[in-house]
Design a protein around this motif. Structure first.
Motif, PDB file in Angstrom:
ATOM      1  N   ALA A   7       0.834  -1.205   0.000  1.00  0.00           N
ATOM      2  CA  ALA A   7       0.000   0.000   0.000  1.00  0.00           C
ATOM      3  C   ALA A   7       0.866   1.251   0.000  1.00  0.00           C
ATOM      4  N   PHE A   8       1.956   1.222   0.785  1.00  0.00           N
ATOM      5  CA  PHE A   8       2.865   2.370   0.859  1.00  0.00           C
ATOM      6  C   PHE A   8       3.447   2.691  -0.513  1.00  0.00           C
ATOM      7  N   VAL A   9       3.916   1.674  -1.226  1.00  0.00           N
ATOM      8  CA  VAL A   9       4.512   1.892  -2.543  1.00  0.00           C
ATOM      9  C   VAL A   9       3.475   2.437  -3.520  1.00  0.00           C
ATOM     10  N   LEU A  10       2.272   1.872  -3.521  1.00  0.00           N
ATOM     11  CA  LEU A  10       1.240   2.314  -4.459  1.00  0.00           C
ATOM     12  C   LEU A  10       0.782   3.740  -4.160  1.00  0.00           C
ATOM     13  N   ILE A  11       0.641   4.076  -2.884  1.00  0.00           N
ATOM     14  CA  ILE A  11       0.206   5.431  -2.520  1.00  0.00           C
ATOM     15  C   ILE A  11       1.284   6.452  -2.861  1.00  0.00           C
ATOM     16  N   THR A  12       2.534   6.141  -2.552  1.00  0.00           N
ATOM     17  CA  THR A  12       3.591   7.096  -2.873  1.00  0.00           C
ATOM     18  C   THR A  12       3.764   7.252  -4.382  1.00  0.00           C
ATOM     19  N   ALA A  13       3.501   6.187  -5.140  1.00  0.00           N
ATOM     20  CA  ALA A  13       3.541   6.305  -6.602  1.00  0.00           C
ATOM     21  C   ALA A  13       2.500   7.292  -7.100  1.00  0.00           C
ATOM     22  N   ALA A  14       1.305   7.238  -6.509  1.00  0.00           N
ATOM     23  CA  ALA A  14       0.258   8.190  -6.897  1.00  0.00           C
ATOM     24  C   ALA A  14       0.654   9.621  -6.531  1.00  0.00           C
ATOM     25  N   LEU A  15       1.321   9.788  -5.381  1.00  0.00           N
ATOM     26  CA  LEU A  15       1.789  11.121  -4.992  1.00  0.00           C
ATOM     27  C   LEU A  15       2.799  11.661  -6.000  1.00  0.00           C
ATOM     28  N   VAL A  16       3.709  10.808  -6.452  1.00  0.00           N
ATOM     29  CA  VAL A  16       4.716  11.263  -7.408  1.00  0.00           C
ATOM     30  C   VAL A  16       4.076  11.600  -8.750  1.00  0.00           C
ATOM     31  N   LEU A  17       3.085  10.816  -9.170  1.00  0.00           N
ATOM     32  CA  LEU A  17       2.388  11.150 -10.420  1.00  0.00           C
ATOM     33  C   LEU A  17       1.721  12.513 -10.325  1.00  0.00           C
ATOM     34  N   ALA A 107       7.478  -1.097 -10.279  1.00  0.00           N
ATOM     35  CA  ALA A 107       7.535  -0.621 -11.663  1.00  0.00           C
ATOM     36  C   ALA A 107       6.647   0.605 -11.846  1.00  0.00           C
ATOM     37  N   GLY A 108       5.476   0.604 -11.226  1.00  0.00           N
ATOM     38  CA  GLY A 108       4.595   1.765 -11.300  1.00  0.00           C
ATOM     39  C   GLY A 108       5.199   2.973 -10.618  1.00  0.00           C
ATOM     40  N   PHE A 109       5.809   2.764  -9.462  1.00  0.00           N
ATOM     41  CA  PHE A 109       6.465   3.853  -8.741  1.00  0.00           C
ATOM     42  C   PHE A 109       7.554   4.490  -9.597  1.00  0.00           C
ATOM     43  N   GLN A 110       8.378   3.670 -10.214  1.00  0.00           N
ATOM     44  CA  GLN A 110       9.470   4.201 -11.022  1.00  0.00           C
ATOM     45  C   GLN A 110       8.981   4.846 -12.313  1.00  0.00           C
ATOM     46  N   PHE A 236       6.919  14.264  -0.886  1.00  0.00           N
ATOM     47  CA  PHE A 236       7.008  13.343   0.242  1.00  0.00           C
ATOM     48  C   PHE A 236       6.927  11.897  -0.245  1.00  0.00           C
ATOM     49  N   GLY A 237       6.106  11.654  -1.265  1.00  0.00           N
ATOM     50  CA  GLY A 237       6.078  10.331  -1.879  1.00  0.00           C
ATOM     51  C   GLY A 237       7.339  10.044  -2.659  1.00  0.00           C
ATOM     52  N   PHE A 238       7.862  11.051  -3.317  1.00  0.00           N
ATOM     53  CA  PHE A 238       9.079  10.933  -4.124  1.00  0.00           C
ATOM     54  C   PHE A 238      10.248  10.474  -3.257  1.00  0.00           C
ATOM     55  N   ASN A 239      10.452  11.160  -2.127  1.00  0.00           N
ATOM     56  CA  ASN A 239      11.617  10.878  -1.287  1.00  0.00           C
ATOM     57  C   ASN A 239      11.373   9.730  -0.309  1.00  0.00           C
ATOM     58  N   ALA A 240      10.340   9.854   0.516  1.00  0.00           N
ATOM     59  CA  ALA A 240      10.073   8.784   1.485  1.00  0.00           C
ATOM     60  C   ALA A 240       9.713   7.487   0.766  1.00  0.00           C
ATOM     61  N   GLY A 241       8.996   7.592  -0.346  1.00  0.00           N
ATOM     62  CA  GLY A 241       8.609   6.401  -1.089  1.00  0.00           C
ATOM     63  C   GLY A 241       9.778   5.647  -1.672  1.00  0.00           C
ATOM     64  N   SER A 242      10.918   6.307  -1.855  1.00  0.00           N
ATOM     65  CA  SER A 242      12.080   5.635  -2.424  1.00  0.00           C
ATOM     66  C   SER A 242      12.657   4.570  -1.502  1.00  0.00           C
ATOM     67  N   GLU A 243      12.246   4.563  -0.248  1.00  0.00           N
ATOM     68  CA  GLU A 243      12.622   3.483   0.660  1.00  0.00           C
ATOM     69  C   GLU A 243      11.814   2.231   0.371  1.00  0.00           C
ATOM     70  N   VAL A 244      10.681   2.379  -0.346  1.00  0.00           N
ATOM     71  CA  VAL A 244       9.731   1.298  -0.659  1.00  0.00           C
ATOM     72  C   VAL A 244       9.410   0.447   0.560  1.00  0.00           C
ATOM     73  N   ALA A 245       9.355   1.068   1.699  1.00  0.00           N
ATOM     74  CA  ALA A 245       8.945   0.396   2.938  1.00  0.00           C
ATOM     75  C   ALA A 245       8.564   1.476   3.941  1.00  0.00           C
ATOM     76  N   ALA A 246       7.529   1.215   4.697  1.00  0.00           N
ATOM     77  CA  ALA A 246       7.083   2.180   5.712  1.00  0.00           C
ATOM     78  C   ALA A 246       7.877   1.934   6.985  1.00  0.00           C
ATOM     79  N   ASP A 247       9.087   2.518   7.045  1.00  0.00           N
ATOM     80  CA  ASP A 247       9.974   2.253   8.173  1.00  0.00           C
ATOM     81  C   ASP A 247      10.683   3.532   8.612  1.00  0.00           C
ATOM     82  N   GLY A 248      11.708   3.368   9.458  1.00  0.00           N
ATOM     83  CA  GLY A 248      12.405   4.519  10.003  1.00  0.00           C
ATOM     84  C   GLY A 248      13.165   5.318   8.967  1.00  0.00           C
ATOM     85  N   VAL A 249      13.707   4.664   7.941  1.00  0.00           N
ATOM     86  CA  VAL A 249      14.416   5.389   6.877  1.00  0.00           C
ATOM     87  C   VAL A 249      13.444   6.281   6.117  1.00  0.00           C
ATOM     88  N   ALA A 250      12.258   5.769   5.827  1.00  0.00           N
ATOM     89  CA  ALA A 250      11.237   6.581   5.166  1.00  0.00           C
ATOM     90  C   ALA A 250      10.847   7.770   6.031  1.00  0.00           C
TER      91      ALA A 250
END
Length: 434
Positions: A7-17, A107-110, A236-250
């Protein structure tokens, strides 16, 4: 499969779009009223064209089997992963993922990264480019520049533990320097890449008629602020989403994506106040974007304090850098070079000094700075040279620039047969519609 990370990856992909329509508003507000449709259409054209090319073969070039073997992204000679043409090779993993999320989600995120990178270039040729020529350029440049460069930087495979392996810019330099380039979300592949191409096209198309300081004022300042706000939101999706995980790095990337552009906004306004006597709303929007650009490669590798310092530097440096076009005589209409190229280089090199653990202030060594410089200038030179060649070829064949009379009148009607605003609506027309 981890449904939360999916869900995190798909939502952040929509933010980047969403960033690309935001860019359309940002750029559209900066041009004159009779060129706004043309300006915004270049962003929407990028969504359509690059979205299709990414599905057909862009992903296959950029993410071929971990693809460190092929320069172009294809294993062996050119490195195309033929199984992923049309994303067909990803369909089995969508139903039974090998990792903690389907590769198809990644693939959608990228895909959204490829779209925004191409759209960024268009700001350098505002008010004077043919739409058809722009679309031809966008397709060729994405194929021979963006997709291979994404392979150099982002080319990860998805395994049980997340993303592993990568292209030569991120990991390949480790064999020589002991460290690879740090580029968490695309300072090289997105901003330096687009900024260098923008400079090349500005030189190919030449200056606008009457090129001089103050040639055009933004026709719609609220559009500029709206666009900057949408960009920041999507970032926020562009940068935090690049972790592709909802964790501390994101979470760290998210905080730094707040702190750096906020500081850059202030840095830009201080320079404006000292230089011009007034702090402007367009300056505030531009400063925020400059900070977003600079923090992109660094968002997961800096403490929030050093992110603020980077933001202040980016805002001040980019505010000064946009005047380079007047000093050097190239017409970068909407300051893609001053913000994205300069900001991208600044953020990438800054990591050589301040990156957690490996930067100069922590390690006492210049290895990280050397790696950052090699990565930044490799992409800059590659993108500039090929964009210049592609631009010249288009100009000499189908023509890239509109006629001078169309440029002076505003190119919306000549290129698209539309007007953004019905400024000369006949009296009584509104009552007839009622």
């Amino acid at each position: 499969m981890d449904q939360g990370n999916t869900a995190f990856v798909l939502i952040t992909a929509a933010l980047v779009l969403l960033m690309t329509p935001g860019l359309a508003f940002f750029y559209g507000g900066l041009v004159k009223a009779k060129s706004v449709v043309s300006m915004m259409m270049m962003s929407f054209g990028a969504i359509g064209l690059i979205g299709v090319l990414w599905v057909l073969y862009g992903y296959a070039i950029s993410f071929s089997n971990g693809g460190t073997d092929g320069f172009f992204g294809i294993d062996g000679v050119f490195g195309i992963d033929w199984a992923n043409i049309g994303l067909a090779g990803l369909l089995p993993d969508a139903s039974d993922p090998a990792g903690n999320f389907p590769v198809l989600a990644f693939a959608g995120f990228q895909a959204t990264f490829a779209i925004i990178t191409v759209a960024l270039i268009s700001g350098a040729i505002a008010d004077r480019a043919r739409f058809g020529a722009w679309m031809v350029f966008a397709g060729i440049w994405a194929t021979v520049v963006y997709f291979p460069v994404a392979n150099w930087v982002f080319n990860f495979t998805v395994g049980d533990g997340g993303l592993v392996d990568g292209g030569w810019i991120v990991y390949g330099l480790q064999d020589v320097l002991g460290v690879g380039v740090i580029d968490f979300a695309g300072g090289t592949a997105v901003h330096i890449n687009a900024g260098a191409a923008a400079l090349a096209l500005a030189l190919v198309l030449g200056k606008r008629v009457g090129f001089a300081k103050g040639i055009n004022k933004p026709h719609n300042v609220p559009f500029v602020l709206l666009g900057a706000g949408i960009l920041w939101f999507g970032w926020f999706g562009f940068n935090a989403g690049s972790e592709v995980a909802a964790d501390g790095v994101a979470a760290l990337a998210w905080i730094n994506t707040l702190a750096a552009p906020a500081a850059a906004l202030l840095g830009w306004l201080v320079v404006e106040k000292i230089r011009d006597g007034k702090a402007t709303s367009v300056g505030a929007a531009s400063g925020a974007v400059a900070g977003l650009v600079a923090i992109t490669p660094a968002c997961a590798a800096l403490t929030p304090f050093w992110a603020i310092v980077l933001g202040l530097l980016a805002g001040a440096v980019c505010a000064l850098a946009i005047d380079l076009k007047w000093r050097l005589g190239f017409d970068d209409s909407l300051d893609v070079v001053g913000i994205h190229l300069v900001g991208g280089v600044l953020g990438t090199l800054y990591l050589g000094i301040f990156a957690n653990n490996t930067g100069l202030i922590y390690s006492g060594e210049f290895n990280q700075l050397a790696a950052q410089a090699i990565g930044a200038f490799s992409v800059l030179i590659y993108s500039f040279v090929l964009a210049f060649i592609i631009g010249i070829a288009i100009e000499k064949t189908m023509g890239f620039r509109v006629k001078n009379e169309d440029e002076l009148a505003g190119i919306d009607t000549a290129v698209h047969g539309e007007e953004a605003y019905l400024l000369d609506e006949p009296v009584g027309a509104s009552s007839l519609r009622a």
